[in-house]
Motif scaffolding. Structure first.
Motif, short mmCIF file in Angstrom:
data_model
loop_
_atom_site.label_atom_id
_atom_site.label_comp_id
_atom_site.label_asym_id
_atom_site.label_seq_id
_atom_site.Cartn_x
_atom_site.Cartn_y
_atom_site.Cartn_z
N LEU A 150 -52.90 -14.81 85.05
CA LEU A 150 -54.10 -15.56 85.38
C LEU A 150 -53.82 -16.74 86.31
CD1 LEU A 150 -57.13 -15.69 84.88
CD2 LEU A 150 -56.68 -17.18 82.92
N PHE A 151 -52.68 -17.39 86.16
CA PHE A 151 -52.39 -18.56 86.99
C PHE A 151 -51.34 -18.28 88.07
CE2 PHE A 151 -54.20 -20.38 83.15
CZ PHE A 151 -55.13 -21.23 83.70
N ARG A 152 -51.19 -17.02 88.41
CA ARG A 152 -50.26 -16.67 89.49
C ARG A 152 -51.07 -16.15 90.67
NH1 ARG A 152 -45.37 -16.96 87.04
NH2 ARG A 152 -45.46 -16.80 84.77
N PRO A 153 -50.86 -16.72 91.88
CA PRO A 153 -51.69 -16.37 93.05
C PRO A 153 -51.32 -15.01 93.64
CG PRO A 153 -50.01 -17.93 93.70
CD PRO A 153 -49.88 -17.76 92.20
N LEU A 154 -51.49 -13.96 92.84
CA LEU A 154 -51.20 -12.60 93.29
C LEU A 154 -52.53 -11.85 93.45
CD1 LEU A 154 -48.36 -11.88 90.70
CD2 LEU A 154 -48.15 -12.95 92.93
N THR A 155 -52.69 -11.19 94.57
CA THR A 155 -53.99 -10.57 94.86
C THR A 155 -53.93 -9.06 94.99
OG1 THR A 155 -53.63 -10.92 97.24
CG2 THR A 155 -54.82 -12.65 96.03
N ASN A 156 -52.73 -8.46 95.03
CA ASN A 156 -52.63 -7.01 95.13
C ASN A 156 -51.31 -6.55 94.52
OD1 ASN A 156 -50.55 -7.29 97.23
ND2 ASN A 156 -52.25 -7.90 98.56
N MET A 157 -51.14 -5.23 94.43
CA MET A 157 -49.95 -4.69 93.77
C MET A 157 -48.68 -4.98 94.56
SD MET A 157 -50.35 -3.60 90.82
CE MET A 157 -48.67 -2.98 90.74
N GLU A 158 -48.78 -5.14 95.87
CA GLU A 158 -47.60 -5.51 96.66
C GLU A 158 -47.09 -6.88 96.22
OE1 GLU A 158 -50.28 -4.15 97.81
OE2 GLU A 158 -49.64 -2.33 98.85
N ASP A 159 -48.02 -7.82 95.99
CA ASP A 159 -47.63 -9.14 95.51
C ASP A 159 -46.98 -9.05 94.14
OD1 ASP A 159 -48.67 -10.26 97.78
OD2 ASP A 159 -50.57 -10.85 96.86
N VAL A 160 -47.55 -8.23 93.26
CA VAL A 160 -47.00 -8.06 91.92
C VAL A 160 -45.59 -7.48 91.97
CG1 VAL A 160 -47.28 -6.86 89.71
CG2 VAL A 160 -49.27 -7.85 90.86
N ALA A 161 -45.39 -6.50 92.87
CA ALA A 161 -44.08 -5.87 93.00
C ALA A 161 -43.04 -6.89 93.43
CB ALA A 161 -44.15 -4.73 94.01
N ARG A 162 -43.40 -7.72 94.41
CA ARG A 162 -42.45 -8.74 94.87
C ARG A 162 -42.16 -9.74 93.76
NH1 ARG A 162 -45.82 -8.89 99.64
NH2 ARG A 162 -44.90 -7.67 101.29
N TYR A 163 -43.20 -10.07 93.00
CA TYR A 163 -43.02 -11.02 91.91
C TYR A 163 -42.06 -10.46 90.87
CZ TYR A 163 -43.96 -13.62 87.69
OH TYR A 163 -43.80 -14.37 86.55
N TRP A 164 -42.23 -9.18 90.51
CA TRP A 164 -41.38 -8.56 89.48
C TRP A 164 -39.92 -8.50 89.92
CZ3 TRP A 164 -45.41 -4.23 88.23
CH2 TRP A 164 -46.20 -4.64 87.16
N LYS A 165 -39.67 -8.30 91.22
CA LYS A 165 -38.29 -8.16 91.67
C LYS A 165 -37.73 -9.43 92.28
CE LYS A 165 -37.68 -5.43 95.25
NZ LYS A 165 -37.11 -6.33 96.26
N ARG A 166 -38.42 -10.54 92.01
CA ARG A 166 -37.94 -11.81 92.56
C ARG A 166 -36.54 -12.14 92.01
NH1 ARG A 166 -40.87 -16.89 90.23
NH2 ARG A 166 -39.37 -16.47 88.58
N SER A 167 -35.72 -12.68 92.86
CA SER A 167 -34.39 -13.12 92.42
C SER A 167 -33.96 -14.31 93.25
CB SER A 167 -33.36 -12.00 92.55
OG SER A 167 -33.18 -11.68 93.92
#
Length: 490
Positions: A155-172
C-alpha cells in the motif's frame, strides 16, 4: 484467519462499492492519518512519513514519490483529502495487479502464479525463489497470498505495474568495501536495454570510491602490518598510525588510494560483462533459464578471476604505492616505470596465483552467509516488510567478514609477494615458499597479521557505501525499486 497490521490499527479495506465498507475504510484511513500526523497540523510531510512508517524498509526516494503522486496542490505535504485520494487510487492499481497474478481467479496467489507472472514479463525465477517471495507477504502461514495481505504489503510502495513489482522483489545492494566484489546481481533484458544496469553500476562504483577513500588509512595500516608486521609493526593500531604520521604526515595515510579508486570502474565493467557471457554459456540452449545459487557462484568466481587477471597490474601498483616512503615515487606512472625497468613485466603479476585462489573462498562464503542470514530473517519475520537498510547492511557486514576470515591467509601471501622488489631475472619466491616462511618465523598467527584494521573498516565501509549508493542512485534517476526517478537530475 484475518491478517492484522502490525504497526497501526487494521485497515482491511474491502473491494466493494457498498456504502458500509467504504465508510469503514474512510474511518480507518482517518485513524491512520491522525497517527502519522505527529505535530497535529493537518498535514503529513516526509519526516512524519519516515517516522510513522519506520521498519517497513521504505527509502526516502519511495516516500518522496508517494508525496509527489498525492500532492495535488504542490505544497510539498499531504492533507487528509490528498492522503486518502492517493490510497484510493493506489489500491485500485494494486487490485489490477492482484487480479493479473491470480490466474485461476480463486482469490489467492500461490508461488507458481508468482513464477508464471514474472516469466511473462521476462523475469526468470525458480519456484524456490517464488516461494521465498510469497513467504515475505504470507502473514497467516497458508503459503498463499490473499487480497488483504497483498494490499497491506504494497500500500505504501510507489509501484504501479508488475514490472515495478519484479524489480522490487529482486532488489539487491551492490556494496563495495574495498575487497573482492561478491557475485554480481542478475538483471532482466528490459533493465539492460533501458540503461538501468549501467546507472546501477555507476552508482556502485562511486559509492565504492567514497567508501575506499574514507577507510584508506585503515587499509594502508593493514598492508603495512601484512608486510612488515613481525619486524617493524609490533604494537597496537594506534602505534601503526603514529609511525605513518611521523614518516610522511597526514597525507601519507592515503597513499595508494588513488589507484585503488581508479581500478574500480574497469574491474566492475569487466566482471559484469564476463559474468553475463559466462551465464549465457552455462545456460546453453535454454537462454531464459534462471541460474541456481551454485551456478551463480561458479559464474561469479570465473568472472572475478577474469576481472582480476585484467586489472592485476593495478593491484601490484596499489601495494607498492601504499608501502612507498616519502619521495620514493612521484606518481603512478613513475612507480610503473621503475618496476618495469628494475624487475621486468613479470613483476606486475607477483602474487597472482594466491590472489586467484582467494576469490573462491571469499565469494563462496560471502554469498552463502549473506543469503543464509537474509532468508533466516525473512523466515523469522514472515509477512512483514523488507528487511530494511540496517538488516541488509548487517548481513553484508557479517558475510563479508566471514569471507575475509576464510581468504585472509591467501590475501596476506599475495600482498607480501606483490611488495617484494627484486632484480630483473632473479628467481621469484613461490607461494608455498612464502607460506612456509611465514609459518616458521611467525607461527600460524602470522597468516592473520593485519586483520584487525581490516575488520575495523568493515562496518564503516559498508555503511558509507550504502548511504552514498542510495543518494547516487537518486541523482542518476534510479530509485530503490529500480525505476527511473520522476525528477531527472543532471
Amino acid at each position: 484467519m484475518r491478517p492484522q497490521w502490525t504497526w497501526f490499527p487494521s485497515a482491511h479495506c474491502q473491494d466493494s462499492t457498498a456504502p458500509g465498507p467504504d465508510q469503514e475504510r474512510e474511518r480507518r484511513w482517518a485513524e491512520l492519518f491522525d497517527q502519522l500526523d505527529l505535530n497535529k497540523d493537518g498535514h503529513i510531510d516526509i519526516v512524519e512519513l519516515r517516522t510513522g512508517l519506520a521498519g517497513r524498509g521504505l527509502s526516502r526516494g519511495s516516500l518522496e514519490k508517494m508525496v509527489e503522486a498525492g500532492d495535488t496542490n504542490q505544497d510539498g505535504v499531504l492533507d487528509f483529502k490528498e492522503f486518502t485520494q492517493y490510497l484510493r487510487t493506489h489500491e485500485k492499481e494494486l487490485k489490477l495487479m492482484f487480479r493479473r497474478l491470480d490466474k485461476n481467479n480463486d482469490g489467492q496467489i500461490d508461488a507458481a502464479e508468482i513464477q508464471h507472472s514474472l516469466r511473462t514479463i521476462g523475469v526468470e525465477i525458480s519456484l524456490q525463489d517464488a516461494t521465498r517471495i510469497l513467504q515475505r507477504m504470507d502473514k497467516d502461514g497458508t503459503m498463499t497470498i490473499d487480497w488483504n495481505e497483498w494490499r497491506d504489503f504494497f500500500l505504501f510502495r510507489p509501484l504501479t505495474n508488475m514490472e515495478d513489482v519484479a524489480r522490487y522483489w529482486k532488489r539487491s545492494m551492490m556494496l563495495d568495501i574495498g575487497e573482492q566484489l561478491t557475485v554480481p546481481d542478475d538483471f532482466s533484458e528490459e533493465e539492460k536495454k533501458s540503461g538501468y544496469v549501467w546507472r546501477q553500476l555507476i552508482a556502485g562504483a562511486f559509492a565504492g570510491s567514497v567508501s575506499r577513500t574514507g577507510t584508506a588509512p585503515l587499509d594502508r595500516l593493514k598492508v603495512f602490518r601484512q608486510v612488515h608486521g613481525f619486524v617493524d609493526f609490533k604494537g597496537t593500531v594506534l602505534n601503526g598510525f603514529q609511525y605513518m604520521l611521523k614518516e610522511g604526515g597526514l597525507r601519507s595515510l592515503w597513499r595508494g588510494n588513488g589507484i585503488n579508486v581508479l581500478k574500480i570502474a574497469p574491474e566492475t565493467a569487466i566482471k559484469f560483462t564476463a559474468y553475463e557471457k559466462i551465464k549465457n554459456v552455462m545456460r546453453s540452449k535454454n537462454e531464459t533459464r534462471n541460474l541456481r545459487v551454485h551456478e551463480r557462484f561458479v559464474a561469479g568466481s570465473l568472472a572475478g578471476a577474469t576481472a582480476q587477471t585484467a586489472i592485476y597490474p593495478m593491484e601490484v601498483l596499489k601495494t607498492r604505492l601504499t608501502l612507498r616512503k616519502t619521495g620514493q615515487y612521484s606518481g603512478i606512472a613513475d612507480c610503473a616505470k621503475q618496476i618495469l625497468q628494475r624487475e621486468g613485466v613479470a613483476a606486475f603479476y607477483k602474487g597472482y596465483v594466491p590472489n586467484l585462489l582467494s576469490i573462491v573462498p571469499y565469494a563462496g562464503i560471502d554469498l552463502a552467509v549473506y543469503e543464509t542470514l537474509k532468508f533466516a530473517w525473512l523466515n523469522r519475520n514472515r509477512g512483514l516488510a523488507d528487511p530494511g537498510v540496517m538488516v541488509l547492511v548487517g548481513c553484508g557486514a557479517v558475510s563479508s567478514t566471514c569471507g575475509q576470515l576464510a581468504s585472509y591467509p591467501l590475501a596476506l601471501i599475495r600482498t607480501r609477494m606483490q611488495a617484494q622488489a627484486s632484480v630483473k631475472g632473479a628467481p621469484k619466491p613461490s607461494m608455498l615458499a612464502s607460506l612456509y616462511s611465514i609459518v616458521t618465523k611467525e607461527g600460524v598467527a602470522g597468516l592473520y597479521r593485519g586483520i584487525s584494521p581490516n575488520l575495523l573498516k568493515v562496518v564503516p565501509a559498508v555503511s558509507v557505501s550504502y548511504v552514498v549508493y542510495e543518494y547516487t542512485r537518486i541523482v542518476l534517476g534510479v530509485d530503490i525499486e529500480g525505476r527511473r526517478g520522476g525528477k531527472e537530475k543532471a
